[in-house]
Motif scaffolding. Sequence first.
Motif, PDB file in Angstrom:
ATOM      1  N   VAL A 123     -36.009  82.377  41.370  1.00 58.88           N
ATOM      2  CA  VAL A 123     -34.669  82.114  40.845  1.00 58.88           C
ATOM      3  C   VAL A 123     -33.766  83.316  41.133  1.00 58.88           C
ATOM      4  O   VAL A 123     -32.623  83.157  41.573  1.00 58.88           O
ATOM      5  N   GLN A 125     -34.122  85.463  43.484  1.00 57.57           N
ATOM      6  CA  GLN A 125     -33.860  85.514  44.929  1.00 57.57           C
ATOM      7  C   GLN A 125     -32.718  84.568  45.307  1.00 57.57           C
ATOM      8  O   GLN A 125     -31.847  84.904  46.105  1.00 57.57           O
ATOM      9  N   ILE A 126     -32.758  83.384  44.713  1.00 58.96           N
ATOM     10  CA  ILE A 126     -31.711  82.404  45.017  1.00 58.96           C
ATOM     11  C   ILE A 126     -30.353  82.937  44.564  1.00 58.96           C
ATOM     12  O   ILE A 126     -29.357  82.851  45.296  1.00 58.96           O
ATOM     13  N   LYS A 127     -30.311  83.503  43.366  1.00 61.26           N
ATOM     14  CA  LYS A 127     -29.053  84.051  42.856  1.00 61.26           C
ATOM     15  C   LYS A 127     -28.492  85.106  43.809  1.00 61.26           C
ATOM     16  O   LYS A 127     -27.307  85.076  44.153  1.00 61.26           O
ATOM     17  N   MET A 129     -29.169  85.646  46.993  1.00 71.13           N
ATOM     18  CA  MET A 129     -28.794  85.125  48.304  1.00 71.13           C
ATOM     19  C   MET A 129     -27.504  84.319  48.247  1.00 71.13           C
ATOM     20  O   MET A 129     -26.612  84.482  49.068  1.00 71.13           O
ATOM     21  N   MET A 130     -27.390  83.431  47.250  1.00 68.37           N
ATOM     22  CA  MET A 130     -26.215  82.570  47.190  1.00 68.37           C
ATOM     23  C   MET A 130     -24.961  83.373  46.836  1.00 68.37           C
ATOM     24  O   MET A 130     -23.881  83.086  47.321  1.00 68.37           O
ATOM     25  N   SER A 135     -19.920  84.687  48.531  1.00 72.82           N
ATOM     26  CA  SER A 135     -19.041  85.725  47.958  1.00 72.82           C
ATOM     27  C   SER A 135     -18.747  85.493  46.487  1.00 72.82           C
ATOM     28  O   SER A 135     -17.587  85.420  46.091  1.00 72.82           O
ATOM     29  N   PHE A 136     -19.760  85.332  45.732  1.00 76.76           N
ATOM     30  CA  PHE A 136     -19.634  85.216  44.291  1.00 76.76           C
ATOM     31  C   PHE A 136     -20.351  86.397  43.685  1.00 76.76           C
ATOM     32  O   PHE A 136     -21.374  86.824  44.186  1.00 76.76           O
ATOM     33  N   GLU A 137     -19.814  86.885  42.599  1.00 74.98           N
ATOM     34  CA  GLU A 137     -20.519  87.905  41.845  1.00 74.98           C
ATOM     35  C   GLU A 137     -21.233  87.148  40.726  1.00 74.98           C
ATOM     36  O   GLU A 137     -20.642  86.830  39.705  1.00 74.98           O
ATOM     37  N   VAL A 138     -22.489  86.820  40.962  1.00 82.24           N
ATOM     38  CA  VAL A 138     -23.215  85.977  40.013  1.00 82.24           C
ATOM     39  C   VAL A 138     -23.620  86.797  38.792  1.00 82.24           C
ATOM     40  O   VAL A 138     -24.311  87.803  38.912  1.00 82.24           O
ATOM     41  N   THR A 139     -23.169  86.368  37.623  1.00 81.33           N
ATOM     42  CA  THR A 139     -23.475  87.141  36.412  1.00 81.33           C
ATOM     43  C   THR A 139     -24.646  86.548  35.625  1.00 81.33           C
ATOM     44  O   THR A 139     -25.415  87.258  35.019  1.00 81.33           O
ATOM     45  N   HIS A 141     -27.135  82.579  34.970  1.00 82.95           N
ATOM     46  CA  HIS A 141     -27.448  81.263  35.510  1.00 82.95           C
ATOM     47  C   HIS A 141     -28.119  80.417  34.450  1.00 82.95           C
ATOM     48  O   HIS A 141     -28.466  80.902  33.376  1.00 82.95           O
TER      49      HIS A 141
ATOM     50  N   ARG B 122     -36.093  76.455  47.741  1.00 85.03           N
ATOM     51  CA  ARG B 122     -36.985  77.070  46.754  1.00 85.03           C
ATOM     52  C   ARG B 122     -36.900  76.392  45.394  1.00 85.03           C
ATOM     53  O   ARG B 122     -37.832  76.456  44.599  1.00 85.03           O
ATOM     54  N   ASN B 144     -27.395  75.994  37.662  1.00 86.19           N
ATOM     55  CA  ASN B 144     -26.019  76.467  37.770  1.00 86.19           C
ATOM     56  C   ASN B 144     -26.003  77.981  37.792  1.00 86.19           C
ATOM     57  O   ASN B 144     -26.607  78.620  36.941  1.00 86.19           O
ATOM     58  N   LEU B 145     -25.302  78.510  38.780  1.00 82.89           N
ATOM     59  CA  LEU B 145     -25.093  79.955  38.820  1.00 82.89           C
ATOM     60  C   LEU B 145     -23.660  80.194  38.353  1.00 82.89           C
ATOM     61  O   LEU B 145     -22.739  79.512  38.800  1.00 82.89           O
ATOM     62  N   TYR B 146     -23.488  81.124  37.444  1.00 85.83           N
ATOM     63  CA  TYR B 146     -22.155  81.426  36.942  1.00 85.83           C
ATOM     64  C   TYR B 146     -21.740  82.820  37.390  1.00 85.83           C
ATOM     65  O   TYR B 146     -22.575  83.724  37.466  1.00 85.83           O
ATOM     66  N   GLY B 147     -20.477  82.982  37.697  1.00 83.39           N
ATOM     67  CA  GLY B 147     -20.015  84.296  38.113  1.00 83.39           C
ATOM     68  C   GLY B 147     -18.543  84.281  38.417  1.00 83.39           C
ATOM     69  O   GLY B 147     -17.814  83.412  37.954  1.00 83.39           O
ATOM     70  N   LYS B 148     -18.133  85.263  39.187  1.00 88.43           N
ATOM     71  CA  LYS B 148     -16.722  85.382  39.515  1.00 88.43           C
ATOM     72  C   LYS B 148     -16.534  85.191  41.005  1.00 88.43           C
ATOM     73  O   LYS B 148     -17.179  85.859  41.813  1.00 88.43           O
ATOM     74  N   LYS B 150     -14.162  85.186  44.490  1.00 88.70           N
ATOM     75  CA  LYS B 150     -13.261  86.228  44.972  1.00 88.70           C
ATOM     76  C   LYS B 150     -11.998  85.648  45.586  1.00 88.70           C
ATOM     77  O   LYS B 150     -11.360  86.260  46.437  1.00 88.70           O
TER      78      LYS B 150
END
Lengths: 159, 159
Positions: A123, A125-127, A129-130, A135-139, A141, B122, B144-148, B150
């Motif tokens: 999980v 790793q996926i965060k 990579m994606m 271009s997201f700053e994943v905080t 999930h 994966r 779901n991936l959450y973030g900001k 750009k």
Amino acid sequence: MAFIVEDKLKELIVQVKKIFSIHLEKNSYRKTPERYSILEEIYKKNDHFDAEGLYIHMKNQNYRVSRATVYNTLELLVNCDLVTKHQFGKNLAQYEKSYGFRQHDHLICIDCGDVLEFCDPRVQQIKNMMGDILSFEVTHHSLNLYGKCKRVACEGTKR
Amino acid sequence: MAFIVEDKLKELIVQVKKIFSIHLEKNSYRKTPERYSILEEIYKKNDHFDAEGLYIHMKNQNYRVSRATVYNTLELLVNCDLVTKHQFGKNLAQYEKSYGFRQHDHLICIDCGDVLEFCDPRVQQIKNMMGDILSFEVTHHSLNLYGKCKRVACEGTKR
DNA sequence: TTGTGTGCAAAAGCTTTGCATGTTG
DNA sequence: CAACATGCAAAGCTTTTGCACACAA
């Protein structure tokens, strides 16, 4: 959710109260007894819970709190990562304590509502990579697997 | 959500109506014009939507439908996998058409609400493995991936 | 013709808000 | 003592339900 022995629990509650204090100070929020009581009761719980359930629980313990304060405090606790908020498909937010416990995801039984937890490094790793690719700053999930558990008691407790 | 050219769209709508018909027959549900209209409008959309938005959309197209029917039909469509239901953290169910489109997960911007999609094999591996380990028959999932994001416009459109 | 589906409106369930009061800083 | 937090109740929002009528089978 992991169970812990009583000594460890007290120690943990002291710790999370400190963290909460710092969060409140940093944001100029007031340190009210209600806020600490709610935090404490949450950390004494060993399961997922919803806001109404927590409110009832507080009432049963003879705390004088209102729903408004419960919701308000839950939001503060979510903001400083002491509590995690989930939406397991239903239109009802579920919460769980999250400090000092391993990051994990959930497996939810669509028949009986039972919730299991699991960890999988993929999980993360996926965060990573994606986030890079899109271009997201994943905080944070949420990964929920839904299905049918094989408990004998399951079918009988359909919600 | 993927855009498709008009010819393909008509063809797709014919296909999904057939699938819906079979589902309705199999369960002895009635084939009402409202149900087909709602399915058609959903497949003409290219985005995620909520029940109220769909209801308004139907009204704007001068269909005479009620919220009750919209909710009822959405549930039927979710049951036969023509539509997928999501809970992106808020207390509001979001839907999207799902037939003929690749299975995917979501990346949600916590500032502007923008939703991106991605695929990662994966996820399937995790589902299989965890189902095995925890004796669950995993039927579906939500990641779901959450973030900001750009986007330049992002900060300005905070919800 | 029979009973399911529909529209409409009201109710229900979770969450937020307004207001007067209490308490923190 | 000023501003923020609280309790309480009411309001808000999404979703569900009840009822009379319409219409698919």
